[in-house]
Design a protein around this motif. Structure first.
Motif, PDB file in Angstrom:
ATOM      1  N   ILE A   1      53.292  55.856   3.090  1.00 21.68           N
ATOM      2  CA  ILE A   1      53.207  56.665   4.314  1.00 21.68           C
ATOM      3  C   ILE A   1      51.753  56.825   4.729  1.00 21.68           C
ATOM      4  N   LYS A   2      50.915  57.179   3.776  1.00 22.81           N
ATOM      5  CA  LYS A   2      49.497  57.395   4.090  1.00 22.81           C
ATOM      6  C   LYS A   2      48.846  56.114   4.594  1.00 22.81           C
ATOM      7  N   GLY A   3      49.202  55.000   3.972  1.00 22.36           N
ATOM      8  CA  GLY A   3      48.613  53.734   4.393  1.00 22.36           C
ATOM      9  C   GLY A   3      49.044  53.310   5.781  1.00 22.36           C
ATOM     10  N   ALA A   4      50.297  53.608   6.140  1.00 22.98           N
ATOM     11  CA  ALA A   4      50.802  53.193   7.445  1.00 22.98           C
ATOM     12  C   ALA A   4      50.432  54.178   8.547  1.00 22.98           C
ATOM     13  N   VAL A   5      50.512  55.465   8.236  1.00 25.54           N
ATOM     14  CA  VAL A   5      50.356  56.496   9.261  1.00 25.54           C
ATOM     15  C   VAL A   5      48.918  56.978   9.385  1.00 25.54           C
ATOM     16  N   GLY A   6      48.154  56.928   8.276  1.00 21.71           N
ATOM     17  CA  GLY A   6      46.784  57.421   8.327  1.00 21.71           C
ATOM     18  C   GLY A   6      45.950  56.804   9.438  1.00 21.71           C
ATOM     19  N   PRO A   7      45.972  55.457   9.616  1.00 13.36           N
ATOM     20  CA  PRO A   7      45.183  54.869  10.701  1.00 13.36           C
ATOM     21  C   PRO A   7      45.628  55.323  12.089  1.00 13.36           C
ATOM     22  N   VAL A   8      46.920  55.571  12.249  1.00 13.61           N
ATOM     23  CA  VAL A   8      47.412  56.023  13.557  1.00 13.61           C
ATOM     24  C   VAL A   8      46.903  57.438  13.844  1.00 13.61           C
ATOM     25  N   LEU A   9      46.927  58.290  12.805  1.00 15.87           N
ATOM     26  CA  LEU A   9      46.419  59.648  12.976  1.00 15.87           C
ATOM     27  C   LEU A   9      44.919  59.623  13.265  1.00 15.87           C
ATOM     28  N   ALA A  10      44.207  58.728  12.607  1.00 15.12           N
ATOM     29  CA  ALA A  10      42.769  58.596  12.878  1.00 15.12           C
ATOM     30  C   ALA A  10      42.522  58.169  14.326  1.00 15.12           C
ATOM     31  N   LYS A  11      43.378  57.298  14.838  1.00 14.19           N
ATOM     32  CA  LYS A  11      43.235  56.883  16.231  1.00 14.19           C
ATOM     33  C   LYS A  11      43.610  58.007  17.196  1.00 14.19           C
ATOM     34  N   ALA A  12      44.491  58.909  16.771  1.00 16.25           N
ATOM     35  CA  ALA A  12      44.777  60.087  17.597  1.00 16.25           C
ATOM     36  C   ALA A  12      43.533  60.967  17.686  1.00 16.25           C
ATOM     37  N   ASP A  13      42.831  61.136  16.561  1.00 10.09           N
ATOM     38  CA  ASP A  13      41.551  61.864  16.567  1.00 10.09           C
ATOM     39  C   ASP A  13      40.571  61.217  17.531  1.00 10.09           C
ATOM     40  N   GLU A  14      40.472  59.903  17.428  1.00  9.89           N
ATOM     41  CA  GLU A  14      39.532  59.160  18.267  1.00  9.89           C
ATOM     42  C   GLU A  14      39.842  59.375  19.747  1.00  9.89           C
ATOM     43  N   ALA A  15      41.120  59.273  20.112  1.00  8.97           N
ATOM     44  CA  ALA A  15      41.510  59.459  21.515  1.00  8.97           C
ATOM     45  C   ALA A  15      41.199  60.871  21.993  1.00  8.97           C
ATOM     46  N   LEU A  16      41.429  61.852  21.115  1.00  8.61           N
ATOM     47  CA  LEU A  16      41.153  63.235  21.512  1.00  8.61           C
ATOM     48  C   LEU A  16      39.658  63.437  21.725  1.00  8.61           C
ATOM     49  N   LEU A  17      38.856  62.893  20.820  1.00  8.08           N
ATOM     50  CA  LEU A  17      37.404  63.014  20.974  1.00  8.08           C
ATOM     51  C   LEU A  17      36.914  62.325  22.241  1.00  8.08           C
ATOM     52  N   ASP A  18      37.587  61.266  22.651  1.00  3.76           N
ATOM     53  CA  ASP A  18      37.218  60.535  23.869  1.00  3.76           C
ATOM     54  C   ASP A  18      37.756  61.194  25.137  1.00  3.76           C
ATOM     55  N   GLY A  19      38.524  62.274  24.974  1.00  7.93           N
ATOM     56  CA  GLY A  19      39.100  62.952  26.133  1.00  7.93           C
ATOM     57  C   GLY A  19      40.358  62.280  26.658  1.00  7.93           C
ATOM     58  N   ARG A  20      40.973  61.414  25.864  1.00  8.54           N
ATOM     59  CA  ARG A  20      42.205  60.725  26.275  1.00  8.54           C
ATOM     60  C   ARG A  20      43.386  61.442  25.625  1.00  8.54           C
ATOM     61  N   ARG A  21      43.781  62.529  26.214  1.00  2.00           N
ATOM     62  CA  ARG A  21      44.702  63.462  25.588  1.00  2.00           C
ATOM     63  C   ARG A  21      46.140  62.930  25.528  1.00  2.00           C
ATOM     64  N   LEU A  22      46.578  62.230  26.568  1.00  4.33           N
ATOM     65  CA  LEU A  22      47.951  61.717  26.548  1.00  4.33           C
ATOM     66  C   LEU A  22      48.095  60.633  25.486  1.00  4.33           C
ATOM     67  N   LEU A  23      47.077  59.817  25.359  1.00  2.00           N
ATOM     68  CA  LEU A  23      47.074  58.801  24.307  1.00  2.00           C
ATOM     69  C   LEU A  23      47.067  59.467  22.933  1.00  2.00           C
ATOM     70  N   ALA A  24      46.288  60.531  22.793  1.00  4.87           N
ATOM     71  CA  ALA A  24      46.241  61.257  21.519  1.00  4.87           C
ATOM     72  C   ALA A  24      47.618  61.816  21.169  1.00  4.87           C
ATOM     73  N   LEU A  25      48.309  62.370  22.163  1.00  4.46           N
ATOM     74  CA  LEU A  25      49.643  62.916  21.911  1.00  4.46           C
ATOM     75  C   LEU A  25      50.614  61.810  21.521  1.00  4.46           C
ATOM     76  N   ASN A  26      50.552  60.676  22.199  1.00  2.00           N
ATOM     77  CA  ASN A  26      51.454  59.567  21.889  1.00  2.00           C
ATOM     78  C   ASN A  26      51.227  59.065  20.467  1.00  2.00           C
ATOM     79  N   ARG A  27      49.981  59.014  20.047  1.00  2.00           N
ATOM     80  CA  ARG A  27      49.690  58.569  18.678  1.00  2.00           C
ATOM     81  C   ARG A  27      50.111  59.623  17.660  1.00  2.00           C
ATOM     82  N   LEU A  28      49.896  60.886  17.987  1.00  2.00           N
ATOM     83  CA  LEU A  28      50.353  61.950  17.088  1.00  2.00           C
ATOM     84  C   LEU A  28      51.867  61.860  16.906  1.00  2.00           C
ATOM     85  N   ALA A  29      52.596  61.626  18.011  1.00  2.00           N
ATOM     86  CA  ALA A  29      54.055  61.531  17.930  1.00  2.00           C
ATOM     87  C   ALA A  29      54.480  60.404  16.992  1.00  2.00           C
ATOM     88  N   ALA A  30      53.738  59.292  17.015  1.00  2.00           N
ATOM     89  CA  ALA A  30      54.076  58.158  16.153  1.00  2.00           C
ATOM     90  C   ALA A  30      53.828  58.474  14.687  1.00  2.00           C
TER      91      ALA A  30
END
Length: 366
Positions: free
Chosen positions: A59-88
């Motif tokens: 789980i950590k190996g598969a989901v960890g990178p997606v959660l990290a990309k949600a962080d990245e999107a949020l820091l970039d101000g791309r909130r809808l993308l961050a939510l979509n990645r969080l949902a995944a």
């Protein structure tokens, strides 16, 4: 399918949502921003969980990178993308949290699993009933409604499959599916709390069954050796998203159906070479053109904005080795499909009568 194989399928399904670029946890997360707070909560959960269990490692190996990309999107101000990645990422993290909650340890036998299944059946009674098309009227903007609509039917699917799956394998895996049902319920509830900015006028979305059929035809035409063997996980991920789109469309959950249809388009883009002919010089003009269309007319095009934000993120963080391939596919294939889906329906040619019926049995969302 074992949990090990299932999580490998999850990794393939999440591939379009994550790259190899890591990101720092979101800064400044607070209760004043529910989205930032929720991402930070799961960041902390992953960071603090030192379990050596094989399932957790997957789980950590598969989901960890997606959660990290949600962080990245949020820091970039791309909130809808961050939510979509969080949902995944959310589903498997919440499922693991439920199954391994030290405050409420689960008994690992068949009788206990059935008792828990019955208990949660009562708790989830309203959530596992067939959702009406208007189940999420009032949830806005369209992107948030789409993410929530896509989650609603999964509560029932995971719950229904959990007991038989646990009996066929082991109780642990049945509990994992029960946790997945709780995860989707929680995601819908979370989406109801969000208030992301958007124009007031929601787009009227018709049935997109003709578009789903057409994309399925494109994918099936490519499903032959060697691609069907070498790239099987990519075909599975795209087909699973398309199946969800079809089910959501049939249920009248049109925002969720459109989101999953576009997901299938993006997941299958590499198989179809979509965007391969788009040069780097065409990326920026293409993005500006679609951003202009998405901002025109006072219409809530936030579903398209998820992909615009994904394309912008891909350009911003593209590596020299790969380049902005995702952005090219979004410009050449995904966003044209979005706006075409809002047009009046195409006149369909009569379909030939079926010559044979094939019934496939699969576990949900794998």
């Amino acid at each position: 399918m074992t949990t090990r194989r299932k999580l490998f399928a999850l990794a393939a399904a999440l591939l379009p949502l994550a790259t190899t670029v890591p990101a720092a946890p979101a800064a400044g997360a607070s209760a004043a921003d529910p989205l930032a707070a929720e991402i930070a909560r799961w960041d902390a959960f992953v960071a603090s969980n030192a379990s050596t269990d094989e399932t957790w490692a997957q789980i950590k190996g598969a989901v960890g990178p997606v959660l990290a990309k949600a962080d990245e999107a949020l820091l970039d101000g791309r909130r809808l993308l961050a939510l979509n990645r969080l949902a995944a990422a959310h589903g498997y993290l919440r499922a693991w949290q439920y199954e391994n909650d030290p405050a409420a340890p689960l008994k690992r036998d068949a009788e206990a699993l059935e008792a828990e299944w019955n208990r949660l059946g009562r708790e989830l009674a309203a959530d596992i009933a067939p959702p009406p098309p208007a189940a999420l009227v009032g949830v806005a903007p369209a992107a948030v409604r789409a993410i929530a609509e896509a989650a609603i039917p999964q509560v029932r699917s995971y719950y229904t499959a959990s007991l038989d799956y646990g009996r066929a394998t082991s109780p642990d895996y049945g509990y994992l599916y029960l946790g997945s049902a709780l995860a989707e319920r929680d995601l819908v509830a979370f989406c109801r709390t969000l208030r992301e900015p958007a124009p007031a006028k929601l787009p009227a979305i018709r049935s997109i069954r003709p578009e789903i059929d057409a994309l399925q035809g494109e994918i099936l035409a490519l499903y032959k050796p060697p691609a069907s063997l070498d790239r099987h996980p990519e075909f599975i991920a795209a087909s699973a998203a398309l199946k969800e789109a079809r089910e959501l469309d049939s249920a009248g959950l049109r925002y969720g159906a459109l989101l999953r249809y576009l997901d299938a388009s993006l997941r299958s883009a590499a198989l179809r070479d979509a965007g391969a002919g788009l040069g780097k010089d065409a990326i920026e003009p293409g993005l500006r053109e679609f951003e202009s269309r998405a901002a025109a007319g006072g219409v809530d095009h936030t579903i398209a904005r998820i992909y615009l934000e994904s394309a912008r993120g891909d350009v911003a963080h593209a590596t020299p080795e790969v380049g902005p391939k995702t952005a090219a596919a979004i410009i050449a294939d995904v966003l044209p499909r979005y706006f075409a889906a809002l047009d009046p329906p195409r006149v369909e040619s009569p379909r030939p009568p079926p010559e044979v019926t094939v019934t496939l049995v699969r576990w949900p969302y794998t």
